[in-house]
Write a protein that holds these residues in place. Structure first.
Motif, PDB file in Angstrom:
ATOM      1  N   ASP A  30       0.867  26.495   7.341  1.00  0.00           N
ATOM      2  CA  ASP A  30      -0.264  27.213   7.947  1.00  0.00           C
ATOM      3  C   ASP A  30      -1.516  26.359   8.019  1.00  0.00           C
ATOM      4  N   MET A  31      -1.521  25.255   7.311  1.00  0.00           N
ATOM      5  CA  MET A  31      -2.676  24.363   7.315  1.00  0.00           C
ATOM      6  C   MET A  31      -2.315  23.079   8.060  1.00  0.00           C
ATOM      7  N   LYS A  32      -3.283  22.499   8.728  1.00  0.00           N
ATOM      8  CA  LYS A  32      -3.062  21.237   9.429  1.00  0.00           C
ATOM      9  C   LYS A  32      -3.083  20.093   8.431  1.00  0.00           C
ATOM     10  N   LYS A  33      -2.066  19.235   8.497  1.00  0.00           N
ATOM     11  CA  LYS A  33      -2.028  18.058   7.632  1.00  0.00           C
ATOM     12  C   LYS A  33      -2.863  16.952   8.296  1.00  0.00           C
ATOM     13  N   PRO A  34      -3.963  16.563   7.672  1.00  0.00           N
ATOM     14  CA  PRO A  34      -4.834  15.569   8.306  1.00  0.00           C
ATOM     15  C   PRO A  34      -4.100  14.282   8.647  1.00  0.00           C
ATOM     16  N   TYR A  35      -4.306  13.839   9.874  1.00  0.00           N
ATOM     17  CA  TYR A  35      -3.804  12.567  10.392  1.00  0.00           C
ATOM     18  C   TYR A  35      -2.293  12.547  10.613  1.00  0.00           C
ATOM     19  N   ASP A  42       0.827  -1.201   0.000  1.00  0.00           N
ATOM     20  CA  ASP A  42       0.000   0.000   0.000  1.00  0.00           C
ATOM     21  C   ASP A  42       0.860   1.249   0.000  1.00  0.00           C
ATOM     22  N   ASN A  43       0.227   2.356  -0.310  1.00  0.00           N
ATOM     23  CA  ASN A  43       0.844   3.674  -0.254  1.00  0.00           C
ATOM     24  C   ASN A  43       0.532   4.295   1.106  1.00  0.00           C
ATOM     25  N   ASP A  44       1.412   5.153   1.583  1.00  0.00           N
ATOM     26  CA  ASP A  44       1.179   5.773   2.896  1.00  0.00           C
ATOM     27  C   ASP A  44       0.180   6.925   2.745  1.00  0.00           C
ATOM     28  N   ASP A  45      -1.093   6.584   2.806  1.00  0.00           N
ATOM     29  CA  ASP A  45      -2.173   7.544   2.570  1.00  0.00           C
ATOM     30  C   ASP A  45      -3.067   7.695   3.790  1.00  0.00           C
ATOM     31  N   ALA A  46      -3.675   8.861   3.880  1.00  0.00           N
ATOM     32  CA  ALA A  46      -4.712   9.117   4.884  1.00  0.00           C
ATOM     33  C   ALA A  46      -5.686  10.120   4.278  1.00  0.00           C
ATOM     34  N   TYR A  47      -6.771   9.606   3.743  1.00  0.00           N
ATOM     35  CA  TYR A  47      -7.783  10.429   3.087  1.00  0.00           C
ATOM     36  C   TYR A  47      -9.171   9.980   3.545  1.00  0.00           C
ATOM     37  N   PRO A 106      17.725   5.687   6.063  1.00  0.00           N
ATOM     38  CA  PRO A 106      16.327   5.450   6.411  1.00  0.00           C
ATOM     39  C   PRO A 106      15.465   5.272   5.167  1.00  0.00           C
ATOM     40  N   SER A 107      14.308   4.661   5.351  1.00  0.00           N
ATOM     41  CA  SER A 107      13.394   4.511   4.215  1.00  0.00           C
ATOM     42  C   SER A 107      12.718   5.823   3.854  1.00  0.00           C
ATOM     43  N   ASN A 108      12.607   6.747   4.798  1.00  0.00           N
ATOM     44  CA  ASN A 108      12.031   8.072   4.523  1.00  0.00           C
ATOM     45  C   ASN A 108      13.149   9.109   4.448  1.00  0.00           C
ATOM     46  N   PRO A 109      13.202   9.912   3.405  1.00  0.00           N
ATOM     47  CA  PRO A 109      14.328  10.833   3.240  1.00  0.00           C
ATOM     48  C   PRO A 109      14.294  12.007   4.204  1.00  0.00           C
ATOM     49  N   HIS A 110      15.476  12.507   4.484  1.00  0.00           N
ATOM     50  CA  HIS A 110      15.621  13.709   5.294  1.00  0.00           C
ATOM     51  C   HIS A 110      15.750  14.929   4.377  1.00  0.00           C
ATOM     52  N   GLY A 111      14.994  15.967   4.691  1.00  0.00           N
ATOM     53  CA  GLY A 111      15.145  17.239   3.996  1.00  0.00           C
ATOM     54  C   GLY A 111      14.028  17.599   3.060  1.00  0.00           C
ATOM     55  N   TRP A 112      13.625  16.660   2.191  1.00  0.00           N
ATOM     56  CA  TRP A 112      12.645  16.979   1.151  1.00  0.00           C
ATOM     57  C   TRP A 112      11.259  16.456   1.501  1.00  0.00           C
ATOM     58  N   THR A 113      10.270  17.105   0.912  1.00  0.00           N
ATOM     59  CA  THR A 113       8.877  16.720   1.109  1.00  0.00           C
ATOM     60  C   THR A 113       8.100  16.909  -0.184  1.00  0.00           C
ATOM     61  N   ALA A 114       7.055  16.140  -0.327  1.00  0.00           N
ATOM     62  CA  ALA A 114       6.092  16.335  -1.413  1.00  0.00           C
ATOM     63  C   ALA A 114       4.725  16.688  -0.845  1.00  0.00           C
ATOM     64  N   GLY A 115       4.696  17.002   0.455  1.00  0.00           N
ATOM     65  CA  GLY A 115       3.426  17.346   1.085  1.00  0.00           C
ATOM     66  C   GLY A 115       2.516  16.161   1.305  1.00  0.00           C
ATOM     67  N   LYS A 116       3.075  14.940   1.191  1.00  0.00           N
ATOM     68  CA  LYS A 116       2.231  13.761   1.388  1.00  0.00           C
ATOM     69  C   LYS A 116       2.184  13.380   2.866  1.00  0.00           C
ATOM     70  N   TRP A 117       1.269  12.504   3.198  1.00  0.00           N
ATOM     71  CA  TRP A 117       0.939  12.273   4.609  1.00  0.00           C
ATOM     72  C   TRP A 117       2.068  11.603   5.393  1.00  0.00           C
ATOM     73  N   GLY A 118       2.552  10.451   4.921  1.00  0.00           N
ATOM     74  CA  GLY A 118       3.423   9.621   5.728  1.00  0.00           C
ATOM     75  C   GLY A 118       4.877  10.046   5.696  1.00  0.00           C
ATOM     76  N   GLU A 119       5.148  11.340   5.851  1.00  0.00           N
ATOM     77  CA  GLU A 119       6.497  11.876   5.875  1.00  0.00           C
ATOM     78  C   GLU A 119       6.844  12.333   7.291  1.00  0.00           C
TER      79      GLU A 119
END
Length: 532
Positions: A390-395, A250-255, A362-375
């Motif tokens: 400025d916005m809350k990232k759900p979950y 699965d993908n690390d999603d929360a929708y 690590p499996s999750n990178p340090h420094g960069w983001t794509a604005g996705k949930w499981g970061e």
């Protein structure tokens, strides 16, 4: 030796439907210049330490009797890792450090099953090697019938990487793509009509992964993503595999109240079964606690670990490999990606290791983001498609970021060592220098972060193809980008000496370069960092 001189492993006349006969020809097609005779083997993937080998193999047909691996004069019986005799492992202990061994795989009656080959143990942790070369890449998975790069081209990229003679390789995350529930990705992957057609069925989450119809479906889904990509070409190059979200199907999603992680029991079974059959776990290392999550506590595999590993090359290099997926929690400020025992191990090694280089992978990178949930990061895409705090990232959980800051702070405080993190996940090639996280100043010893490059990805690219944004530095930190993320296929080679590391970046653009150019790829960027 001719192929007809070898016996196949099969004593049964039938093959499992769709595996691996359907992909065997592609395995050979990608290795036209490889004269090594594999006999009945379809893939070999080894890992090593200074005293052990752990080797995973698969055969074209099922073996009723356990095959035997001879390591010089040492005999190791195979252990079946599926329920039908196609997949086997060999765990060989008591070897001498820094020694090249001759390996011969034979039937129970003593006949060769493939051409012999060699494999070398690492130097002793107390020895002083002068240099080591490590190949790093990410995102090698994906079924070509679901628009991923054809397996023969992925193998061609890896063959080019192997031409530089690395001492070891790290495949960091996403060996498999077969998302089943993610609202964002499942409809184009494991939940699609085409995916169900390819494996001739649907997974049953209430059933076990091995020993049920799920096992047959898993092999049909996974084998085309791994077997023809690696084939037997890594038989003499140890590989360290880190799992990430897609390896749990699965993908690390929360929708909309659908949260795919932390992984449920079915997801953990699937990741464990895939690893058990296709690629090796991490071997024990004397400085790594044997009770970390996912470690084998009893039996002959005691100390072997699923998710937390060490690449130790004498006193020269110690790479800490860890997946953030199996132990992530959803507990607000106290949430973590890796549980406290793992965080303590990472910090202890950064503080006390006698290696010249201690590197995070690590499996999750340090420094960069794509604005996705499981970061690690709180960044989220606003209505204009830009990153915002400025916005809350759900979950999303605040504790993930707190743990991130603790780990990067510990990296920056290492005495006379380069703070270096080499990861994947974002399907990009990148290089940056992190000088602060939140209110923590890292400028005296910035954290160097590397995106090692994807072997397999879709033509539209990730994350821009779906999220419409190229990976960017998180707004939580300050990072100078030396290489802004490039969404090309590629890999990284790192050469470590006592005083420095030289990192070479390779890329191939499927939209503007010919396939033949893969075979002559040279670094497009080289960066050297010296120890402080």
């Amino acid at each position: 030796m001719k192929r007809r001189q070898f016996l196949t492993a099969a004593t049964a006349p039938t093959l499992l439907a769709s595996f691996p006969e359907a992909i065997f020809s592609k395995t050979h097609e990608g290795s036209k210049n490889n004269t090594w005779d594999r006999g009945s083997l379809t893939h070999i993937l080894p890992t090593v330490s200074h005293e052990s080998f752990l080797i995973k193999v698969s055969f074209l047909s099922a073996a009723q009797n356990a095959p035997v691996l001879w390591v010089n004069d040492l005999k190791a019986m195979g252990s079946m890792t599926d329920t039908q005799g196609l997949y086997w492992k060999f765990h060989v202990k008591g070897l001498k450090a820094d020694t090249r061994y001759s390996l011969a795989l034979k039937t129970n009656s003593g006949k060769l099953m493939c051409e012999p080959w060699t494999l070398k143990t690492f130097p002793s942790p107390d020895s002083s090697p002068k240099n080591v070369r490590i190949l790093l890449f990410t995102c090698s998975g994906g079924h070509e019938e679901l628009t991923f790069l054809p397996a023969v081209l992925r193998q061609r990229l890896l063959n080019r990487a192997l031409s530089f003679s690395p001492d070891a390789a790290i495949a960091n995350g996403d060996q498999v793509y077969w998302d089943l529930r993610s609202p964002l990705t499942a409809k184009g992957q494991g939940a699609s009509a085409r995916a169900k057609e390819l494996i001739e069925g649907e997974f049953d989450r209430s059933m076990v992964a091995l020993g049920s119809n799920n096992e047959t479906l898993l092999k049909r889904a996974v084998a085309p993503q791994i077997v023809p990509v690696y084939s037997t070409n890594f038989r003499s190059t140890p590989v360290f595999f880190v799992q990430d979200d897609h390896d749990y199907f699965d993908n690390d999603d929360a929708y909309d109240e659908i949260i795919t992680f932390p992984p449920d029991f079915f997801m953990k079974q699937m990741a464990r079964a895939t690893q058990s059959m296709f690629y090796p776990e991490f071997l024990p290392e004397r400085s790594r606690p044997r009770g970390l999550p996912g470690s084998a506590i009893l039996g002959k595999d005691q100390g072997v670990s699923e998710s937390f590993g060490t690449l130790r090359y004498g006193k020269l290099l110690e790479i800490l490999l860890y997946s953030v997926r199996p132990t992530m929690t959803m507990a607000g400020p106290s949430a973590v990606f890796v549980e406290d025992t793992v965080e303590s191990w990472l910090k202890e090694r950064m503080s006390n290791s006698n290696a010249h280089h201690v590197v995070q992978a690590p499996s999750n990178p340090h420094g960069w983001t794509a604005g996705k949930w499981g970061e690690w990061y709180p960044d989220v895409l606003d209505t204009s498609g830009k990153l915002s705090l400025d916005m809350k990232k759900p979950y999303w959980q605040k504790g993930w970021l707190s743990q991130h800051d603790r780990l990067l702070s510990a990296m920056s405080k290492m005495n006379h060592k380069l703070a270096l993190s080499m990861s994947g996940d974002l399907h990009s090639i990148g290089l940056g220098s992190i000088s602060s996280v939140g209110d923590i100043d890292l400028s005296n010893s910035p954290v160097i972060s590397v995106l090692t490059g994807p072997i397999g990805t879709r033509p539209t690219g990730w994350p821009s193809g779906i999220r419409k944004i190229v990976a960017q530095p998180s707004l939580h930190l300050k990072m100078a980008e030396i290489i802004k993320p490039i969404e090309n296929h590629g890999f990284t080679i790192a050469d470590f000496t006592e005083d420095a590391v030289e990192i070479k970046f390779f890329k191939w653009d499927r939209n503007s370069q010919s396939v033949d150019e893969i075979d002559t790829l040279l670094p497009f960027h080289t960066q050297k960092f010296s120890r402080t």
